[in-house]
Design an enzyme around this catalytic site. Structure first.
Site, PDB file in Angstrom:
ATOM      1  CG  HIS A 183      -0.283   0.040   2.580  1.00 57.93           C
ATOM      2  ND1 HIS A 183       0.332  -1.157   3.180  1.00 57.93           N
ATOM      3  CD2 HIS A 183       0.101   0.995   3.263  1.00 57.93           C
ATOM      4  CE1 HIS A 183       1.039  -0.894   4.186  1.00 57.93           C
ATOM      5  NE2 HIS A 183       0.716   0.680   4.411  1.00 57.93           N
ATOM      6  CG  ASP A 185       1.472   5.037   4.688  1.00 52.14           C
ATOM      7  OD1 ASP A 185       1.085   3.934   4.664  1.00 52.14           O
ATOM      8  OD2 ASP A 185       2.650   5.597   4.927  1.00 52.14           O
ATOM      9  CG  HIS A 332       4.992   1.129   2.922  1.00 53.92           C
ATOM     10  ND1 HIS A 332       4.388   2.269   2.403  1.00 53.92           N
ATOM     11  CD2 HIS A 332       4.241   0.709   4.388  1.00 53.92           C
ATOM     12  CE1 HIS A 332       3.595   2.801   3.371  1.00 53.92           C
ATOM     13  NE2 HIS A 332       3.683   1.894   4.698  1.00 53.92           N
ATOM     14  NE  ARG A 348       1.642   6.745   8.315  1.00 57.54           N
ATOM     15  CZ  ARG A 348       0.591   5.899   8.071  1.00 57.54           C
ATOM     16  NH1 ARG A 348       1.009   4.698   7.872  1.00 57.54           N
ATOM     17  NH2 ARG A 348      -0.581   6.588   8.076  1.00 57.54           N
TER      18      ARG A 348
END
Length: 361
Positions: A183, A185, A332, A348
């Site tokens: 995906h 983000d 990722h 994150r």
């Protein structure tokens, strides 16, 4: 002033199970196998609501950067490229000490190399306020509509797994043998993220790495004629399934789910590189195609990306690691390959950027 990562933390925090537990220890220490960084434990408030995200003007910091990067890389910096197409490991640079010019150069370098792995970061000087200050240099920080955040700091998206809480299986379903999920983000945003920061707080002894793939090289590997067919197409990126899943589990939906159309092939605003912009996590259908046509093409592209072993790298973690990547040109996936008895904890920060641009040249 909120505590730095290394200061003593005495807090009452909502545990991952939503039960209350008092944790009293210094960051970096463990007590009864408890988390080393309790300040950053995931927090959910089902009553928390965010306003609709408005479109904003943005100038990519990489456009201001000195291509020689003298404010980022110095004579004591060690650089190790992980592959020709993606990934660079860096030691001898403290992100917390970078000037604005250094952060501009960081944006450029992340766009060029797609993924940067900074080692030996000194967390004692980089508490939540400084972390957020750094990330805001790259754009307004996305506040995640469903994930756990840090109490009082909704800018953080918390990644957490321990022996009692397996967010990967809860999110993806327990009937899946392979938990790899590629995906980019929150690509469903009107203005998806660019330079993204991932702070590793606690990591298994072995495993728990992240796979990263270059969407630029994935595009380059396609035939010129096929590339032409893809340019100009648009795909729908959706947050609907994510929101519905959170509702079913009794979690928050802090703002209503959005769907936006983005180019299937986008162009990086600084490097000018063309990149595929599709991902299994959020890309749902190609605009104007019949369902079976869309599913067939997307399935091919997803397979093409996930099987590109020579443009995929594995970012490994150790204490003091901060990973920075450019979400516009990468995808990722976590690797859930470590024992369930071990903890993995990270936060994150996800700055948003420009509306994805179609190819112009």
């Amino acid at each position: 002033m909120a505590p730095s990562v290394a200061e003593t933390v005495t807090t009452t925090t909502e545990q991952v199970s939503n039960g209350l537990a008092k944790i009293n220890l210094k960051a970096g220490e463990k007590q009864d196998n408890g988390p080393a960084y309790p300040f950053y434990l995931p927090y959910w408030d089902v009553e928390e609501k965010f306003p609709k995200t408005e479109v904003f003007e943005v100038e990519d910091p990489g456009k201001r950067a000195n291509p020689a990067k003298p404010n980022l890389l110095n004579p004591s910096t060690k650089v190790n490229h992980l592959s020709p197409y993606i990934g660079t490991e860096i030691t001898g640079v403290q992100i917390s000490q970078l000037s604005k010019e250094g952060l501009d150069e960081l944006a450029l370098y992340a766009g060029e190399r797609k993924l940067l792995v900074f080692r030996d970061q000194d967390f004692k000087d980089i508490g939540p306020e400084r972390q957020i200050e750094i990330a805001r240099h790259f754009g307004p920080i996305q506040r995640h509509p469903t994930s756990g955040n840090v109490k009082g700091f909704p800018e953080f998206h918390v990644v957490y797994r321990d022996p009692e809480h397996d967010q990967f299986r809860e999110y993806l379903g327990t009937d899946r043998a392979n938990l790899t999920s590629w995906h980019s983000d929150v690509s469903y945003e009107k203005q998806p993220p660019s330079t993204t920061f991932f702070f590793l707080l606690e990591q298994p002894d072995l495993g728990g790495d992240t796979l990263f793939a270059s969407q630029v090289e994935a595009f380059n590997r396609l035939s010129p004629e096929f590339q032409k067919r893809l340019e100009g197409l648009k795909a729908v990126h959706s947050a609907v399934e994510q929101a519905e899943h959170s509702r079913k589990r009794g979690g928050p939906v802090r703002r209503e789910a959005v769907e936006h159309e983005h180019p299937l092939v986008r162009q990086h605003p600084v490097t000018g590189e063309k990149a595929l912009y599709v991902n299994q996590g959020f890309t749902r259908r190609i605009v104007g195609y019949k369902r079976e046509e869309s599913e067939y093409l997307l399935r091919f592209l997803f397979d093409h990306i996930s099987k590109g072993a020579d443009f995929i790298v594995r970012a490994s973690y150790k204490p003091g690691t901060v990973v920075v990547w450019d979400n516009r040109v990468t995808v990722h996936s976590a690797t859930v390959d470590y024992p369930a008895a071990q903890r993995r904890h990270a936060v994150r920060l996800t700055p948003q950027a420009e509306i994805p641009a179609e190819v112009t040249v």
